[in-house]
Design a protein around this motif. Sequence first.
Motif, PDB file in Angstrom:
ATOM      1  N   ILE A 106     -12.854 -37.420  -9.500  1.00  0.00           N
ATOM      2  CA  ILE A 106     -11.750 -38.210 -10.026  1.00  0.00           C
ATOM      3  C   ILE A 106     -10.623 -37.289 -10.483  1.00  0.00           C
ATOM      4  N   LYS A 107     -10.966 -36.235 -11.191  1.00  0.00           N
ATOM      5  CA  LYS A 107      -9.952 -35.288 -11.667  1.00  0.00           C
ATOM      6  C   LYS A 107      -9.202 -34.660 -10.502  1.00  0.00           C
ATOM      7  N   LYS A 142      -6.979 -37.313  -8.779  1.00  0.00           N
ATOM      8  CA  LYS A 142      -5.829 -37.620  -9.635  1.00  0.00           C
ATOM      9  C   LYS A 142      -4.768 -36.521  -9.515  1.00  0.00           C
ATOM     10  N   GLN A 143      -5.227 -35.288  -9.455  1.00  0.00           N
ATOM     11  CA  GLN A 143      -4.311 -34.156  -9.325  1.00  0.00           C
ATOM     12  C   GLN A 143      -3.623 -34.157  -7.971  1.00  0.00           C
ATOM     13  N   LEU A 150      -8.610 -43.530 -12.060  1.00  0.00           N
ATOM     14  CA  LEU A 150      -7.500 -42.672 -11.625  1.00  0.00           C
ATOM     15  C   LEU A 150      -6.229 -42.973 -12.402  1.00  0.00           C
ATOM     16  N   HIS A 151      -6.048 -44.224 -12.769  1.00  0.00           N
ATOM     17  CA  HIS A 151      -4.821 -44.636 -13.450  1.00  0.00           C
ATOM     18  C   HIS A 151      -4.841 -44.268 -14.934  1.00  0.00           C
ATOM     19  N   LYS A 158      -0.890 -36.690  -7.870  1.00  0.00           N
ATOM     20  CA  LYS A 158       0.257 -36.203  -8.630  1.00  0.00           C
ATOM     21  C   LYS A 158       1.051 -35.156  -7.862  1.00  0.00           C
ATOM     22  N   LEU A 187      -0.327 -46.536  -9.224  1.00  0.00           N
ATOM     23  CA  LEU A 187      -0.681 -45.151  -8.906  1.00  0.00           C
ATOM     24  C   LEU A 187       0.314 -44.522  -7.933  1.00  0.00           C
TER      25      LEU A 187
END
Length: 290
Positions: free
Chosen positions: A18-19, A22-23, A288-289, A26, A109
């Motif tokens: 997940i981390k 998410k990165q 994720l959000h 971004k 997202l």
Amino acid sequence: MFSKIQMTTSTKNYSDSIKRLKQEIKNADAVLVGAGAGLSTSAGYTYDKERFDRYFSDFKRKYGITDMYTGGFYPFETLEEYWAWWSRQIYCNRYDQPQNEVYQTLRKLLQTKDFFVITTNVDHMFQINGFDKKRLFYTQGDYGLWQCAKACHQKTYDNEETVRKMIAKQHNMKIPSKLIPYCPICGAPMTMNLRCDDSFVQDHGWYEASQRYKDFIRKYQNMHILYLELGVGGNTPVIIKYPFWKMTAQNKKAVYACVNLEEIIYPKEIEKQSICINGDICKVLHDLHN
């Protein structure tokens, strides 16, 4: 490309994945979303069980049909009954749907990214939830469109007004004969604009969306792009899954991410570029959000 494909099941820690994803969302220059049936299933739009019984209990009693997918292929004897079935299927999957948390979370997202969506879903949920039509490519059709059953011309027709009349006026699992739609060109019965054989009509709008999809791929083919696959199964892998693998392998800056409750696989060749999360899409998007 993948002459010796070795399918690998993801075993990485959920929170770490997940981390990382998410990165990537971004930092990526762009995100290309590939959406399959699992996305709508996660949003609650199932084709069987309670939801099926809510709309089709009479068809279940009479014919033993137990889900919307197989019911769509049932050889009904009359067009009056055929369109009683299909008007309900169109209505409950296309017109009787509010905005949904799963799609809304996905939109949030992506709201700061340049993104595009290719989907095999035909339920229109992306537009219902405010996604820009020009960022969408529905490859397999749309519940909201009809076409000539003989495909005598390459044009589709909006069906909402007539479908709502069919819903209001059907009785004993039949619609009034006067509501049966016929092709305005050749007089043949109309049918759904859903890809099931080579008679599927790809109209002007389909080709415009296809071109926008190709333009998006071309723009980011050598950049840091995230190929985000959501709920894509093995029925039509040549539309989303295989192209995503191939484009990832051809671009060392690219990342392939797969979120699915069951089929979490990827070729060994792109292992270092892959993020695979075995889990419910609703929960994954929520994590994720946040």
